[in-house]
Write an enzyme that holds these catalytic residues in place. Structure first.
Site, PDB file in Angstrom:
ATOM      1  N   GLY A  47      64.266  29.500  50.134  1.00 42.36           N
ATOM      2  CA  GLY A  47      62.877  29.732  49.786  1.00 42.36           C
ATOM      3  C   GLY A  47      62.599  29.325  48.361  1.00 42.36           C
ATOM      4  N   GLN A  52      57.924  29.347  40.225  1.00 43.60           N
ATOM      5  CA  GLN A  52      59.252  28.899  39.782  1.00 43.60           C
ATOM      6  C   GLN A  52      59.227  27.483  39.216  1.00 43.60           C
ATOM      7  OE1 GLN A  52      61.299  30.311  43.616  1.00 43.60           O
ATOM      8  NE2 GLN A  52      62.906  30.436  42.088  1.00 43.60           N
ATOM      9  N   CYS A  97      68.865  33.357  43.557  1.00 42.52           N
ATOM     10  CA  CYS A  97      67.560  32.791  43.219  1.00 42.52           C
ATOM     11  C   CYS A  97      67.770  31.500  42.431  1.00 42.52           C
ATOM     12  CB  CYS A  97      66.787  33.798  42.363  1.00 42.52           C
ATOM     13  SG  CYS A  97      65.155  33.245  41.878  1.00 42.52           S
ATOM     14  N   LEU A  98      66.979  30.492  42.734  1.00 40.75           N
ATOM     15  CA  LEU A  98      67.077  29.223  41.996  1.00 40.75           C
ATOM     16  C   LEU A  98      66.797  29.432  40.505  1.00 40.75           C
ATOM     17  CD1 LEU A  98      65.159  26.882  44.480  1.00 40.75           C
ATOM     18  CD2 LEU A  98      67.620  26.860  44.025  1.00 40.75           C
ATOM     19  N   HIS A 139      61.475  38.493  48.810  1.00 40.22           N
ATOM     20  CA  HIS A 139      61.971  37.938  47.535  1.00 40.22           C
ATOM     21  C   HIS A 139      60.971  36.935  46.969  1.00 40.22           C
ATOM     22  CE1 HIS A 139      65.278  36.127  44.930  1.00 40.22           C
ATOM     23  NE2 HIS A 139      64.350  35.192  44.918  1.00 40.22           N
ATOM     24  N   GLU A 140      60.484  36.022  47.824  1.00 37.72           N
ATOM     25  CA  GLU A 140      59.566  34.984  47.330  1.00 37.72           C
ATOM     26  C   GLU A 140      58.224  35.574  46.919  1.00 37.72           C
ATOM     27  OE1 GLU A 140      60.820  32.319  46.467  1.00 37.72           O
ATOM     28  OE2 GLU A 140      62.658  32.430  47.641  1.00 37.72           O
ATOM     29  N   HIS A 143      58.107  36.803  43.451  1.00 38.49           N
ATOM     30  CA  HIS A 143      57.865  35.785  42.421  1.00 38.49           C
ATOM     31  C   HIS A 143      56.367  35.664  42.116  1.00 38.49           C
ATOM     32  CE1 HIS A 143      61.785  34.009  41.653  1.00 38.49           C
ATOM     33  NE2 HIS A 143      62.036  33.877  42.939  1.00 38.49           N
TER      34      HIS A 143
HETATM   35 NI    NI Z   1      63.904  33.506  43.757  1.00 40.18          NI
END
Ligand code: NI
Length: 167
Positions: A47, A52, A97-98, A139-140, A143
């Site tokens: 995701g 981000q 997470c990225l 999670h997304e 953000h």
């Molecule tokens: Ni993330």
């Protein structure tokens, strides 16, 4: 299409609250294509959220279909202006997470959620997610509210793990 630069913790832009999308036009879909390419370039990513890459709009892409043993699997989804309308149960699970490339952590999430969102054409959609996929969606969406999994660790001392670098 282009792979966009991913902001990493502790970049303060990751703590901003994202704004709803109001224009479902070709510029939006071009951005979604770039965001998806950026997600696909990330190792093991399931995701990504627009903030981000520095765009503070309520846009998320999820694709858990590469994972095994999923309870629910909707494949690739673009979720715009997503709203969780129901939560059920809770479970602890490991997240990465990225934007937090060096760590994973244990976080409590709802096991099952109902979600309303639009796709990239502005069409309203409803989903029911369970298990890992529900976790990824929660999670997304965090953000979009300026939160990282680091903000939700069960315990900062025992539930944050250094991760081996991806090769
Ligand atoms: Ni993330």
């Amino acid at each position: 299409m282009a792979v966009l630069e991913i902001l990493a913790y502790p970049d303060p832009r990751l703590t901003q609250e994202s704004q709803p999308v109001t224009e479902f036009d070709s510029a939006l879909r071009a951005f979604v294509a770039d965001l998806e390419e950026t997600m696909r370039a990330g190792p093991g990513a399931v995701g990504i959220a627009a903030p981000q890459v520095g765009r503070v709009q309520r846009i998320v892409i999820i694709d858990c279909s590469g994972k095994k043993n999923l309870v629910s699997d909707h494949g690739r989804m673009v979720l715009i202006n997503p709203e969780i309308t129901e939560w059920e149960g809770y479970a602890v699970g490991r997240e990465g997470c990225l934007s937090v490339p060096d760590f994973t952590g244990n976080v409590i999430r709802a096991e099952r959620i109902m979600l309303e969102a639009c796709n990239e054409y502005g069409e309203p959609l409803q989903f029911k997610f369970e298990g890992y996929e529900a976790r990824a969606v929660q999670h997304e969406i965090d953000h979009l509210d300026g939160l990282l999994f680091l903000d939700r660790l069960v315990s900062r001392r025992n539930d944050l793990f250094k991760r081996k670098p991806y090769k």
